[in-house]
Every structure is written in C-alpha cells, then in structure tokens.
Design a protein around this motif. Structure first.
Motif, PDB file in Angstrom:
ATOM      1  N   GLY A   1       0.788  -1.192  -0.032  1.00  0.00           N
ATOM      2  CA  GLY A   1       0.055  -0.051  -0.136  1.00  0.00           C
ATOM      3  C   GLY A   1       0.791   1.193  -0.094  1.00  0.00           C
ATOM      4  N   THR A   2       0.324   2.539  -0.369  1.00  0.00           N
ATOM      5  CA  THR A   2       1.134   3.651   0.166  1.00  0.00           C
ATOM      6  C   THR A   2       0.036   4.861   0.352  1.00  0.00           C
ATOM      7  OG1 THR A   2       2.215   5.289  -1.629  1.00  0.00           O
ATOM      8  CG2 THR A   2       0.434   4.191  -2.567  1.00  0.00           C
ATOM      9  N   LYS A   3       0.895   5.790   0.984  1.00  0.00           N
ATOM     10  CA  LYS A   3       0.139   7.104   1.489  1.00  0.00           C
ATOM     11  C   LYS A   3       0.511   8.130   0.452  1.00  0.00           C
ATOM     12  CE  LYS A   3      -1.945   7.500   5.138  1.00  0.00           C
ATOM     13  NZ  LYS A   3      -3.395   7.736   5.234  1.00  0.00           N
ATOM     14  N   SER A   4       1.138   7.766  -0.535  1.00  0.00           N
ATOM     15  CA  SER A   4       1.710   8.981  -1.340  1.00  0.00           C
ATOM     16  C   SER A   4       0.936   9.354  -2.441  1.00  0.00           C
ATOM     17  CB  SER A   4       3.129   8.517  -2.032  1.00  0.00           C
ATOM     18  OG  SER A   4       3.199   9.301  -3.162  1.00  0.00           O
ATOM     19  N   MET A   5       0.245  10.599  -2.427  1.00  0.00           N
ATOM     20  CA  MET A   5      -0.777  10.950  -3.313  1.00  0.00           C
ATOM     21  C   MET A   5      -0.453  10.848  -4.874  1.00  0.00           C
ATOM     22  SD  MET A   5      -2.482  14.561  -1.996  1.00  0.00           S
ATOM     23  CE  MET A   5      -3.232  14.396  -0.334  1.00  0.00           C
ATOM     24  N   PRO A   6       0.763  11.140  -5.204  1.00  0.00           N
ATOM     25  CA  PRO A   6       1.142  10.984  -6.760  1.00  0.00           C
ATOM     26  C   PRO A   6       1.086   9.637  -7.043  1.00  0.00           C
ATOM     27  CG  PRO A   6       2.616  12.488  -5.751  1.00  0.00           C
ATOM     28  CD  PRO A   6       1.816  11.920  -4.478  1.00  0.00           C
ATOM     29  N   ILE A   7       1.352   8.652  -6.321  1.00  0.00           N
ATOM     30  CA  ILE A   7       1.283   7.014  -6.804  1.00  0.00           C
ATOM     31  C   ILE A   7      -0.060   6.950  -6.715  1.00  0.00           C
ATOM     32  CG2 ILE A   7       2.012   4.731  -6.056  1.00  0.00           C
ATOM     33  CD1 ILE A   7       4.314   6.155  -5.047  1.00  0.00           C
ATOM     34  N   ILE A   8      -0.996   7.372  -5.675  1.00  0.00           N
ATOM     35  CA  ILE A   8      -2.191   6.788  -5.750  1.00  0.00           C
ATOM     36  C   ILE A   8      -3.245   7.414  -6.959  1.00  0.00           C
ATOM     37  CG2 ILE A   8      -4.583   7.680  -4.379  1.00  0.00           C
ATOM     38  CD1 ILE A   8      -2.642   7.167  -1.722  1.00  0.00           C
ATOM     39  N   TRP A   9      -2.757   8.680  -7.365  1.00  0.00           N
ATOM     40  CA  TRP A   9      -3.340   9.493  -8.365  1.00  0.00           C
ATOM     41  C   TRP A   9      -2.923   8.514  -9.867  1.00  0.00           C
ATOM     42  CZ3 TRP A   9      -0.832  14.884  -7.604  1.00  0.00           C
ATOM     43  CH2 TRP A   9      -1.780  15.431  -6.446  1.00  0.00           C
ATOM     44  N   LEU A  10      -1.807   8.196  -9.911  1.00  0.00           N
ATOM     45  CA  LEU A  10      -1.402   7.302 -11.125  1.00  0.00           C
ATOM     46  C   LEU A  10      -2.277   6.136 -11.106  1.00  0.00           C
ATOM     47  CD1 LEU A  10       0.577   7.520 -13.320  1.00  0.00           C
ATOM     48  CD2 LEU A  10       2.033   5.891 -11.973  1.00  0.00           C
ATOM     49  N   MET A  11      -2.250   5.492  -9.915  1.00  0.00           N
ATOM     50  CA  MET A  11      -3.225   4.329  -9.793  1.00  0.00           C
ATOM     51  C   MET A  11      -4.693   4.479 -10.374  1.00  0.00           C
ATOM     52  SD  MET A  11      -1.316   1.691  -9.704  1.00  0.00           S
ATOM     53  CE  MET A  11      -2.379   0.602  -9.688  1.00  0.00           C
ATOM     54  N   ALA A  12      -5.146   5.629  -9.834  1.00  0.00           N
ATOM     55  CA  ALA A  12      -6.703   5.908 -10.123  1.00  0.00           C
ATOM     56  C   ALA A  12      -6.904   6.358 -11.497  1.00  0.00           C
ATOM     57  CB  ALA A  12      -6.762   7.241  -9.343  1.00  0.00           C
ATOM     58  N   LEU A  13      -5.426   6.904 -12.031  1.00  0.00           N
ATOM     59  CA  LEU A  13      -5.785   7.173 -13.290  1.00  0.00           C
ATOM     60  C   LEU A  13      -5.764   5.924 -14.298  1.00  0.00           C
ATOM     61  CD1 LEU A  13      -3.523  10.323 -13.762  1.00  0.00           C
ATOM     62  CD2 LEU A  13      -5.853  10.214 -14.292  1.00  0.00           C
ATOM     63  N   ILE A  14      -4.901   5.327 -13.894  1.00  0.00           N
ATOM     64  CA  ILE A  14      -4.866   3.825 -14.806  1.00  0.00           C
ATOM     65  C   ILE A  14      -6.251   3.145 -14.587  1.00  0.00           C
ATOM     66  CG2 ILE A  14      -3.646   1.759 -14.930  1.00  0.00           C
ATOM     67  CD1 ILE A  14      -1.021   3.225 -14.165  1.00  0.00           C
ATOM     68  N   THR A  15      -6.407   2.826 -13.368  1.00  0.00           N
ATOM     69  CA  THR A  15      -7.591   2.016 -13.210  1.00  0.00           C
ATOM     70  C   THR A  15      -8.825   2.428 -13.992  1.00  0.00           C
ATOM     71  OG1 THR A  15      -7.800   2.828 -10.870  1.00  0.00           O
ATOM     72  CG2 THR A  15      -7.170   0.413 -11.309  1.00  0.00           C
ATOM     73  N   SER A  16      -9.058   3.786 -13.751  1.00  0.00           N
ATOM     74  CA  SER A  16     -10.354   4.196 -14.302  1.00  0.00           C
ATOM     75  C   SER A  16     -10.257   4.426 -15.843  1.00  0.00           C
ATOM     76  CB  SER A  16     -10.617   5.639 -13.705  1.00  0.00           C
ATOM     77  OG  SER A  16      -9.607   6.558 -13.624  1.00  0.00           O
ATOM     78  N   ALA A  17      -8.868   4.450 -16.457  1.00  0.00           N
ATOM     79  CA  ALA A  17      -8.874   4.455 -17.765  1.00  0.00           C
ATOM     80  C   ALA A  17      -9.266   2.910 -18.506  1.00  0.00           C
ATOM     81  CB  ALA A  17      -7.306   4.979 -18.103  1.00  0.00           C
ATOM     82  N   LEU A  18      -8.618   2.015 -17.534  1.00  0.00           N
ATOM     83  CA  LEU A  18      -8.595   0.616 -18.078  1.00  0.00           C
ATOM     84  C   LEU A  18     -10.270   0.685 -18.049  1.00  0.00           C
ATOM     85  CD1 LEU A  18      -5.670  -1.077 -16.597  1.00  0.00           C
ATOM     86  CD2 LEU A  18      -6.046  -0.451 -19.072  1.00  0.00           C
ATOM     87  N   ALA A  19     -11.008   0.845 -17.001  1.00  0.00           N
ATOM     88  CA  ALA A  19     -12.305   0.446 -16.901  1.00  0.00           C
ATOM     89  C   ALA A  19     -13.069   1.067 -17.878  1.00  0.00           C
ATOM     90  CB  ALA A  19     -12.857   0.789 -15.652  1.00  0.00           C
ATOM     91  N   ALA A  20     -12.874   2.548 -18.359  1.00  0.00           N
ATOM     92  CA  ALA A  20     -13.320   3.304 -19.486  1.00  0.00           C
ATOM     93  C   ALA A  20     -13.201   2.450 -20.853  1.00  0.00           C
ATOM     94  CB  ALA A  20     -12.846   4.527 -19.451  1.00  0.00           C
ATOM     95  N   LEU A  21     -11.966   2.054 -20.802  1.00  0.00           N
ATOM     96  CA  LEU A  21     -11.623   1.446 -22.231  1.00  0.00           C
ATOM     97  C   LEU A  21     -12.808   0.055 -22.354  1.00  0.00           C
ATOM     98  CD1 LEU A  21      -9.653   1.162 -24.535  1.00  0.00           C
ATOM     99  CD2 LEU A  21      -8.083  -0.409 -23.347  1.00  0.00           C
ATOM    100  N   ALA A  22     -12.749  -0.642 -21.214  1.00  0.00           N
ATOM    101  CA  ALA A  22     -13.369  -1.991 -21.218  1.00  0.00           C
ATOM    102  C   ALA A  22     -14.982  -1.636 -21.616  1.00  0.00           C
ATOM    103  CB  ALA A  22     -13.315  -2.916 -20.079  1.00  0.00           C
ATOM    104  N   ILE A  23     -15.213  -0.663 -20.794  1.00  0.00           N
ATOM    105  CA  ILE A  23     -16.888  -0.039 -20.689  1.00  0.00           C
ATOM    106  C   ILE A  23     -17.357   0.459 -22.164  1.00  0.00           C
ATOM    107  CG2 ILE A  23     -18.631   1.334 -19.661  1.00  0.00           C
ATOM    108  CD1 ILE A  23     -17.242   0.861 -16.813  1.00  0.00           C
ATOM    109  N   GLY A  24     -16.377   1.317 -22.360  1.00  0.00           N
ATOM    110  CA  GLY A  24     -16.635   2.091 -23.681  1.00  0.00           C
ATOM    111  C   GLY A  24     -16.531   1.069 -24.853  1.00  0.00           C
ATOM    112  N   ALA A  25     -15.682   0.312 -24.956  1.00  0.00           N
ATOM    113  CA  ALA A  25     -15.355  -0.610 -26.111  1.00  0.00           C
ATOM    114  C   ALA A  25     -16.718  -1.684 -26.140  1.00  0.00           C
ATOM    115  CB  ALA A  25     -14.415  -1.663 -25.842  1.00  0.00           C
ATOM    116  N   LEU A  26     -17.652  -1.816 -25.241  1.00  0.00           N
ATOM    117  CA  LEU A  26     -18.798  -2.654 -25.222  1.00  0.00           C
ATOM    118  C   LEU A  26     -20.048  -1.582 -25.525  1.00  0.00           C
ATOM    119  CD1 LEU A  26     -18.221  -5.069 -22.147  1.00  0.00           C
ATOM    120  CD2 LEU A  26     -18.176  -5.636 -24.498  1.00  0.00           C
ATOM    121  N   SER A  27     -19.937  -0.404 -24.576  1.00  0.00           N
ATOM    122  CA  SER A  27     -21.025   0.429 -24.736  1.00  0.00           C
ATOM    123  C   SER A  27     -21.066   1.352 -25.916  1.00  0.00           C
ATOM    124  CB  SER A  27     -21.318   1.086 -23.356  1.00  0.00           C
ATOM    125  OG  SER A  27     -20.318   1.940 -23.169  1.00  0.00           O
TER     126      SER A  27
END
Ligand SMILES: Nc1ncnc2c1ncn2[C@@H]1O[C@H](COP(=O)(O)OP(=O)(O)OP(=O)(O)O)[C@@H](O)[C@H]1O
Ligand SMILES: [Mg+2]
Lengths: 249, 327
Positions: B94-120
């Motif tokens: 785990g981490t308490k560092s904002m920049p790393i958390i932001w990066l993970m937030a960006l990556i996970t939501s981008a991947l989810a958007a890619l999957a959801i978008g590709a279908l919808s």
C-alpha cells in the motif's frame, strides 16, 4: 472491365417490397464523368451508399482499384481514395467552413491524431484545406460557421472536403441541388476540369449540367439501369424517352 | 477577449479567492467547501469531454469516480495496516503517497473506461445511457458485496495521504493541490478542443458519416474520448476520497453519476468552465438551501428543469451567450 477505377457487379438491394437496386452493373473509367440520372426514388442514393460502404448490398460486388471492396467499411474505402459528397449535407455545422475542410485534410493525412497542438496551426493541413476551399469557390467563407452557409454553399463545401482527400475517384450525389443557375454553371465548369484528376460518378437532376458534363450516362429506373451510353445515344434511346426523359418533354 | 473568456477568468479567480480569503479570516469550513467544488468540478470536466465534446451521454461516470476513490482507499488502507496488497507473484504494498495513488486512480479508471466504452459505444442514444448506467450499478453492487474493503460500510482512512513538500492536513494546502489539478485538467481540455483529435471528435458528434467519409473512425474517436474522460473523473474520485478520508459504495451509486451530470448541465454542456460553474452553484445551493429546507433537491430539480428548457448553454451560456468560434 479491368481498366475501370470503380465498378459494381450485379448489385441488388431490397427494402421490404422495394427493390432499390436491381442487378446494377456499371463502371467508372479513368478521366470520365459518368452521370447517373433517374426519377425520384429510382435508387440513386442507395446505389451510392453501397458503392461507398454505408449500405451492404444483398447480392453483388463493388470493385475499386481492381480490388473487391464489398466487405470493407466506409472508412477503409475512403482511405483507399474514394471520396463521396452527400445529397443531404453531412457537415460539422457548428464548426467553421475551414475546420470542415481541415477535417478532410486530417483524414487524408492519416496516422494518429494529436491531442495538444491546435489543429489550425498546422500549416500543411491549413494550406491543403484553404486550397480546396479556393478551388470550390469558398475561400471568402473560410471563417464562416457552416450552419450559416446557404444550401448551395454547403454543397460547395461538400465538394471542397472531397477535394482535400485527393481521391482516386469522386462519387457525388446531386452536388448542384439548391444552387442558383450561376452557382451550378460555375460548379459545372469546375467538375469539367476535375475529371482529369480523378473520374467522377455523378448523380444529378440538373439536366443542363448532366448533358454538358457526362462522357457517359446511365439511366436508373426502379433500381434497374435501363440504358448506358453517350449523351447522344441516351437522347435517342426510345426506352429512356418513355421511361424518363419523356416526363420532361 | 470574448465574454466567455472573461467569465472563465472570473470563475477561476473566484474559486481561488474564496478559500484564500477564508484562510485569512480563519474559516476552514469554507475552504473545505471550495475544495469540494474544485474536486467535483474536476469530475465534471472529465464527464464534459465525453458529454460535451463527444456527445456521449454517460450515466455511468460514478464507476470511474468510485474506482478512483477505491484506488485511494485500498492503497491507503493497506499502508495504514502494514499489509501488502499482494505478495506473489510480485510484492505490491500500500501507499500513502498522493502521486502514486493518483497514477493508480488514473490507470484503473482509464482501463475500466476502455472496457466499458468498447462494449457500450457499439450502441447509441438511450441504449448507451442504459448500458453505462448498468455498468455503474455493477461496480456499486460489487463494492457492497466485497467485505475485504468494508463492503456496505466503506473504508475509513485515518490520516490524509501525503504529497512531497506539502502538509496535506492543512486545508488550504490540500485545496491548492486540488485546484492545481483542476487547472491542469482545464488546460488539457482547452487544448483538446482545438486539437486534431478534438476537431474530429466534435465532427463525429455532429455527423458521424462525415468523419467516416474522410477515413476516420467515429468509434475509435469516441472510445479515446471516453477513456480520457473516465481517467479524469477517476482522478477526481481519488481526491474526493482523500478530502473525506473515507470511501464507500455511495461513490459508485447512480446518484453520483447523476450529480456529476447535473454539474455539467447546470454550468453548460460543452463549455470549458461549465463543470466549474455547475459544481460551484451546486455546492452553494446545497449549503444555502440545504440549511433552509431538507427538501432542497426539489429546488435543484426545478432549477435543472429551467436550465434544460430555457438555457441550453447552462449558466455559462446564460451569461456569455452562444459560443464564439476561435480563429
Ligand atoms: N433505409 C431505407 N429503408 C427503406 N427504404 C429505403 C431506404 N432508403 C431508401 N429507400 C427506398 O429505396 C428507394 C430508392 O431510394 P433512393 O434514396 O436511393 O432514391 P434516389 O434515386 O436517390 O431518389 P432522389 O432523387 O429523391 O434522391 C425509394 O423507394 C426509397 O423510399
Ligand atoms: Mg437521392
């Protein structure tokens, strides 16, 4: 047949009880304007949609540059060099005239699209777009919002966008519709020169333009081509006189 | 300078001035409200790229907002309990560092958007709205039924995450972080609108046929827009969780999707500062009307109805008029 740039082989398309294309076989050869005429609802736009990829024929093939493109998407056919203008203008109405032309240049260039640099600062694209607008007679309207153009000017913009693609063949659906006599005379002169760059499949109701431009003419009635030939041959054809030209006479 | 540019500058300056003033007169609650506005505006900026520029009416952006929130919650909860997320095949802590958390937030939501978008994105209109809504609800129920991360109760984080060189517990410093990210997103959005991608995406909204005829793919353009849009909303989710030091399934709920859309509509769909104006108006109304009546949502609904019926350009359109064209 092999020398044709674009050809259809026995294309058939039905909408319920209506047969919009009934075994249409025709071709477009280098340097020519091949006009397709026919009464309203004859199936001209449907034929164009099948040639360009918007509609899938129920049977038959479309051939472009010697390749069977029947299963290719509109986008792939466009990339191969097939440029279409629409009967009902399909333009980005909220954008400027220049932006619409730049869009064409952008598509013609291919590759990935940038996210950061302003598209209008790209001199190459801009010059390509402006050049096309100038040729289509819209240079003075580059900064006008497209929705503010008259119907005739929108047709001119349709042609300009097609020009930016530097295509191998043009397919135009009633480019003169909505133009005044002066506008259509000017476009007639322009298409006359354009055929040297790429052949034009021209669907048009303006008979003056058709007779002035067409190297060959095909007459489409109820989805069927009833005659193909030079202007003189078509004028002399009794079937055509009865089925179509007769309406005017 | 156009009226809209001036208005945007006023909104930008206002959102900066209010918390600064609150800091001077020592009103930390006002700073927190302004921080909330900045974060929700960021979520709206994300949605506005899909909705305003791409014409994609997504009612599932809570999925990205929540994923950003949970990216923060999961990483921070592992850090505060000193248990790794995963030990094999590779160790992830785990981490308490904002920049790393932001990066993970960006990556996970981008991947989810890619999957959801590709279908919808194969559908459009009402079907697209319903499918994105369904995906959002899927994440909602998933988060409720996943006990490892708090299930229905959500996850609490005891200390706000850190940013190198700043004290994030100080309200004004945390506000500065959120405001800077909002400014960055607005800058990106402004560039995007004028970019080759933005031109093609806008054209695909107005006439997909035209875009195909010049050899471009409306589907790919929309998918790319959806991914960028989802990623920005995901980043906002991570900040929102950090603001509250709490994540819960509510972030995934359809009401959240609806609220993000309300910011955009109130402020002006497709207008650069629409989401900022909308979020500011929403939070102000919630604060003012919420104090007067428990049923403030009724007034919000009425306002929304008026905007949709009479002010198509939202608040920005009402004040600045129709969009003027650049160049
Ligand atoms: N998508 C569709 N669904 C059902 N019928 C259609 C469809 N498109 C065209 N048709 C029918 O097919 C026939 C041919 O239409 P088409 O638009 O191709 O004619 P056209 O020759 O271009 O006419 P116009 O001169 O009016 O442009 C018409 O009877 C029309 O009603
Ligand atoms: Mg037609």
């Amino acid at each position: 047949m092999t020398e044709a740039i674009l050809a259809t082989h026995n294309i058939t398309k039905r909408f319920g009880a209506v047969t919009a294309s009934d075994g249409v076989t025709m071709d477009l050869r280098p340097g020519e304007i091949h006009a397709v005429i026919g009464p309203n609802g004859a199936g001209k736009s449907t034929l164009i949609a099948q040639i360009c990829g918007g509609l899938k024929p129920d049977a038959g093939q479309v051939e472009f540059l010697g390749q069977d493109v029947s299963t290719l998407t509109t986008r792939k056919r466009a990339r191969m060099g097939l440029a279409r203008t629409f009967q009902i203008s399909a333009l980005a109405m909220e954008n400027t005239v220049l932006e619409n032309a730049v869009l064409g240049a952008l598509g013609a260039r291919g590759g990935t699209l940038g996210l950061i640099r302003p598209v209008l600062r790209d001199k190459t694209l801009r010059d390509m777009a402006l050049h096309a607008l100038e040729r289509a007679g819209l240079a003075d309207h580059a900064k006008t919002r497209t929705s503010e153009l008259s119907h005739g000017q929108r047709r001119q913009l349709e042609v300009a966008v097609a020009l930016t693609l530097q295509p191998k063949a043009f397919v135009m659906d009633e480019p003169m519709a909505g133009m005044g006599s002066e506008g259509s005379a000017r476009l007639t002169g322009f298409l006359d020169e354009l055929r040297a760059e790429a052949p034009i499949l021209l669907v048009e109701h303006d008979m003056d333009a058709v007779f002035a431009l067409a190297d060959r003419l095909s007459v489409l009635v109820y989805g069927k081509i009833i005659a193909t030939g030079t202007v003189a041959e078509i004028r002399a054809n009794p079937d055509v006189r009865i089925a179509y030209l007769g309406e005017d006479a | 300078m156009s009226r809209e540019t001036i208005l945007n500058a006023v909104i930008f300056g206002g959102l900066l001035a209010v918390p600064l003033w609150a800091c001077i007169v020592d009103e930390p609650f006002t700073i927190t409200l302004a921080t909330k506005v900045a974060i929700l505006a960021l979520a709206g900026v994300g949605l506005n790229i899909a909705l305003g520029l791409g014409g994609l009416v997504s009612l599932g952006h809570a999925a990205f907002f929540g994923l950003g929130g949970y990216a923060m919650g999961i990483l921070a909860s592992h850090a505060q309990s000193y248990t790794p997320l995963m030990e094999s095949p590779l160790l992830i802590e785990g981490t308490k560092s904002m920049p790393i958390i932001w990066l993970m937030a960006l990556i996970t939501s981008a991947l989810a958007a890619l999957a959801i978008g590709a279908l919808s994105l194969r559908t459009s209109g009402v079907y697209f709205i319903m499918i994105t809504l369904a995906f959002g609800q899927m994440f909602y129920y998933l988060s409720i039924s996943w006990p490892a991360y708090g299930g229905e109760d959500g996850l609490s984080i005891y200390v706000r995450n850190g940013f190198p060189g700043l004290n994030t517990l100080d309200p004004i410093q945390f506000f500065a972080i959120c405001f800077a990210l909002l400014a960055l997103a607005l800058w990106l959005n402004a560039r995007l609108i004028r970019s080759p991608f933005g031109l093609a995406l806008g054209a695909a909204r107005q006439s997909p046929q035209r875009v195909e005829t010049v050899g471009l793919s409306p589907f790919r353009l929309r998918l790319a827009a959806f991914v960028i849009s989802g990623a920005i909303t995901g980043l906002a989710g991570a900040l929102f969780a950090d603001l509250n030091r709490f994540v819960s399934p509510t972030m995934f709920s359809w009401q959240t999707s609806g609220e993000i859309m309300i910011f955009v509509i109130l402020g002006g769909v497709g207008r650069l500062y629409g989401p900022v104006a909308g979020a500011a108006l929403f939070i102000t109304l919630e604060h003012v009307l919420g104090g007067l009546s428990e049923f403030w949502h009724i007034y919000l609904g009425l306002l929304l109805l008026l905007v949709v019926l009479f002010a198509r350009g939202g608040l920005i359109g009402l004040i600045a008029g129709r969009e003027v064209h650049h160049d």
